[in-house]
Scaffold this active site. Structure first.
Site, PDB file in Angstrom:
ATOM      1  N   GLU A  11     -32.769 -65.641  11.259  1.00 47.30           N
ATOM      2  CA  GLU A  11     -31.989 -65.230  10.101  1.00 47.30           C
ATOM      3  C   GLU A  11     -32.858 -65.422   8.867  1.00 47.30           C
ATOM      4  O   GLU A  11     -33.354 -66.524   8.613  1.00 47.30           O
ATOM      5  CB  GLU A  11     -30.715 -66.060   9.966  1.00 47.30           C
ATOM      6  CG  GLU A  11     -29.631 -65.703  10.945  1.00 47.30           C
ATOM      7  CD  GLU A  11     -28.363 -66.503  10.708  1.00 47.30           C
ATOM      8  OE1 GLU A  11     -28.254 -67.151   9.646  1.00 47.30           O
ATOM      9  OE2 GLU A  11     -27.490 -66.491  11.586  1.00 47.30           O
ATOM     10  N   ASP A  56     -23.123 -71.033  -0.103  1.00 47.10           N
ATOM     11  CA  ASP A  56     -24.263 -71.880   0.244  1.00 47.10           C
ATOM     12  C   ASP A  56     -24.180 -73.236  -0.448  1.00 47.10           C
ATOM     13  O   ASP A  56     -23.792 -73.345  -1.613  1.00 47.10           O
ATOM     14  CB  ASP A  56     -25.574 -71.201  -0.142  1.00 47.10           C
ATOM     15  CG  ASP A  56     -25.826 -69.936   0.655  1.00 47.10           C
ATOM     16  OD1 ASP A  56     -25.454 -69.926   1.838  1.00 47.10           O
ATOM     17  OD2 ASP A  56     -26.372 -68.978   0.094  1.00 47.10           O
TER      18      ASP A  56
END
Length: 273
Positions: free
Chosen positions: A55, A66
Site C-alpha cells: 500500500e 490517519d
C-alpha cells in the site's frame, strides 16, 4: 497485468497464498517519505522482505482518518515535493524490476479529483497500479471514482469497520473488488491494538457475505499481532509501526529487517481459514 490463470496481480497473489495455506502480508508506506529517493528505494526492496502487497500512500494535507504518525509522514513527503504525478512515477519505476507484486494506492479523493479522475486512472493503469483505497468516498458516491476505477481494470478496495452492520454491509460490498479491508478498531490509524477474539465474529460475518479475501488493518504493530490476526483473516496490514521507524531515521536495513519479522508473523499460519 493478468496471470496465465486470467487473474490480476491481486487475485494471483491471494491464489498463491491460498495454495500454500498462508496469509497475505500487506505493508503501507507513504510515497515520498522522507524524500523521493529514500522512499523509492524502500518501495523497491519491500518484496524481498516478504511483503506480498504494497500500500503506497498519496500524501494529503488533511488526512482525517490517519493518526499522527501517518499525518507527519504525509507532511514530510509534501515538504519534500511529493505529488500525485511523482507517486505514479514511483510505481512506474518499480514496475521496471517487479511485475508481480501488487501496488495499491491509498489516500483521499481530493488529490485525485484535482489531478483529474480520468487522467489519474489512465496514468495509474499505465504506471502499473493494481488497486485504490480512498477512505473518504462512501458507497453513495461510487459513480465519482469507484465504478470508473473498476471499469479501468483497477480494483477499488472498500473499508469495512466494526460499526458496519448487517444493513450497511451489502452496500459496502456492492462494488468492492480486490479484497475487503477490515478496520479492526474504531478511530484513527495507529491508535490502539486490535483484539483478535473481539473482531473474529466481524471477520466471519463479512466472509459469509463475500467471496473476496478479508484483510485486517489499523493497530497491528508487532509480529505477534500479525500472527494473531492472521489466524482469523486472509491478510494483515501494517503501516504506522513501519512509518514510525522511517520517522526516527532508522537505516533502511533495520527497517527491512523489522518488516521481515512482521511478514514472518503473518505468514506463520499454515492452515485454511
Amino acid at each position: 497485468m493478468r496471470s496465465k490463470k486470467g487473474m490480476d496481480r491481486i487475485g494471483s497473489t491471494f491464489h498463491r497464498l491460498r495454495e500454500s495455506r498462508s496469509r497475505a502480508f500487506i505493508a503501507y508506506i507513504m510515497a515520498g517519505d522522507p524524500d523521493l529517493d529514500a522512499s523509492r528505494e524502500l518501495l523497491r526492496k519491500l518484496p524481498s522482505a516478504g511483503v506480498d502487497i504494497i500500500e503506497l500512500g498519496i500524501p494529503f494535507t488533511d488526512p482525517m482518518a490517519d493518526g499522527p504518525t501517518i499525518q507527519l509522514a504525509g507532511q514530510r513527503a509534501l515538504a519534500a515535493g511529493q505529488t500525485v504525478a511523482r507517486t505514479l512515477a514511483m510505481v512506474s519505476d518499480f514496475r521496471k524490476s517487479d511485475q508481480e507484486t501488487p501496488i495499491i494506492l491509498m489516500g483521499y479523493y481530493n488529490p485525485i479529483y484535482r489531478y483529474g479522475v480520468d487522467k489519474f486512472l489512465e496514468d495509474g493503469k499505465a504506471a502499473g497500479i493494481d488497486g485504490l483505497i480512498v477512505v473518504d468516498l462512501p458507497p453513495e458516491e461510487d459513480s465519482e471514482l469507484c465504478i470508473p476505477t473498476n471499469r479501468a481494470g483497477i480494483s477499488f478496495i472498500r473499508l469495512a469497520t466494526p460499526t458496519t452492520d448487517e444493513r450497511r454491509l451489502p452496500k459496502v460490498l456492492e462494488n468492492t473488488s480486490g479484497f475487503v479491508y477490515f478496520v479492526s478498531i474504531t478511530g484513527i490509524t495507529g491508535a490502539a491494538t486490535p483484539d483478535g477474539s473481539a473482531i473474529a465474529p466481524d471477520i466471519s460475518r463479512i466472509k459469509a457475505a463475500t467471496d473476496l479475501p478479508v484483510c485486517v488493518g489499523f493497530g497491528i504493530k508487532t509480529p505477534e499481532h500479525a500472527r494473531a490476526l492472521g489466524a482469523i483473516a486472509d491478510g494483515v496490514v501494517v503501516g504506522s509501526s513501519i512509518v514510525s521507524r522511517i520517522e526516527r531515521g532508522e537505516p533502511l536495513s533495520d527497517i527491512l529487517e523489522f518488516v521481515e519479522t512482521l511478514a514472518e508473523g503473518a505468514h506463520s499460519h499454515q492452515s485454511p481459514i
